[in-house]
Design an enzyme around this catalytic site. Structure first.
Site, PDB file in Angstrom:
ATOM      1  N   ARG A 175       0.830  -1.188   0.000  1.00  9.65           N
ATOM      2  CA  ARG A 175       0.000   0.000   0.000  1.00  9.65           C
ATOM      3  C   ARG A 175       0.871   1.246   0.000  1.00  9.65           C
ATOM      4  NH1 ARG A 175      -4.646  -2.353  -1.538  1.00  9.65           N
ATOM      5  NH2 ARG A 175      -5.300  -3.958  -0.085  1.00  9.65           N
ATOM      6  N   THR A 176       0.274   2.376  -0.396  1.00  6.52           N
ATOM      7  CA  THR A 176       1.000   3.643  -0.347  1.00  6.52           C
ATOM      8  C   THR A 176       1.257   4.028   1.110  1.00  6.52           C
ATOM      9  OG1 THR A 176      -0.035   4.373  -2.384  1.00  6.52           O
ATOM     10  CG2 THR A 176       0.944   6.078  -0.995  1.00  6.52           C
ATOM     11  N   LEU A 177       2.502   4.209   1.466  1.00  9.78           N
ATOM     12  CA  LEU A 177       2.846   4.537   2.841  1.00  9.78           C
ATOM     13  C   LEU A 177       2.872   6.033   3.079  1.00  9.78           C
ATOM     14  CD1 LEU A 177       5.694   1.926   3.447  1.00  9.78           C
ATOM     15  CD2 LEU A 177       3.270   1.741   4.002  1.00  9.78           C
TER      16      LEU A 177
END
Length: 243
Positions: free
Chosen positions: A20-22
């Protein structure tokens, strides 16, 4: 490659596919909103930062929602677009009932708290702080929702740096009988303070309002600023003995 190595390799590729986009990529800064005599006023600048670079200068972050609500967002712009898609589906489904009723700001705010908290529980949050205001049946509503679902209602709210820099001004100067003109001046004062102190803010702002008659988003304009401080010309003025 033996069986253990093969399983480890498959697990690594599976984990890589589900990352996922952190961190957010393109973000907008503070939104400031107040109740005024006839409804709700909201302000945000038009900047979109790519990391620490002010990449975009015409990003609209104030959107009418249905008949009675107005939404403002700071944080990741693409996540805000996803939230708008959720809300479009919600309003469309509500309109399909054709029962003479429509979702008010309290209902939309409650929906947003559930969406944000649900995504937080999936460890895939929407990177936004949201401000939701509206008027229905003569009742004004103003609340905010954080990216992890923390929410509250108040007479004035702000996100980002506005929570630290604008709200002290609002606590001192806000009152419930503000006219539209006085409300705009108060929001401009808050946005000017943010411009001077927030590196991600720009002086091109947009103001929106919502009343019983509906929402209106005004044309963006530039704040007048003043940078001719005497301290720049003579940094020792008022600070003798410290240089």
């Amino acid at each position: 490659m033996n069986l253990i190595d093969s399983n480890y390799s498959n697990r690594q590729s599976s984990e890589a596919a589900s990352e996922r986009t952190l961190y957010p990529y393109v973000t907008g800064t503070s939104v400031v909103a107040i109740k005024y005599k006839d409804g709700i006023l909201m302000a945000a600048d038009m900047g979109g930062s790519y990391g620490s670079t002010l990449r975009y200068k015409s990003v609209e972050r104030l959107k009418p929602i249905g008949k009675h609500s107005l939404l403002g967002a700071s944080g990741e712009i693409s996540d805000f677009q996803e939230i708008l898609r959720y809300l479009d589906e919600l309003i469309l489904n509500d309109n399909m009932w054709d029962d003479g009723n429509s979702l008010g700001p309290k209902e939309v705010h409650s929906y947003l708290t559930r969406v944000m908290y649900n995504r937080r529980n999936k460890f895939n949050p929407l990177w936004n702080s949201l401000v939701l205001g509206g008027v229905k049946n003569g009742q004004k509503f103003l609340g905010m929702v954080s990216m992890i679902g923390v929410n509250f209602e108040d007479d004035h709210v702000a996100t980002g740096f506005g929570n630290h820099l604008a709200r002290p001004i609002l606590r001192d100067e806000w009152h419930e009988n503000l006219t539209f003109e006085d409300g705009v001046k108060l929001l401009e004062k808050c946005m000017r303070v943010l411009l001077y102190r927030d590196r991600s803010a720009i002086n091109k702002i947009q103001i929106a309002k919502i009343t019983e008659e509906g929402a209106a988003t005004f044309k963006p304009y530039s704040l007048k600023t003043f940078w001719g401080f005497s301290a720049f010309e003579n940094p020792t003025v008022g600070a003798e003995g410290s240089w």
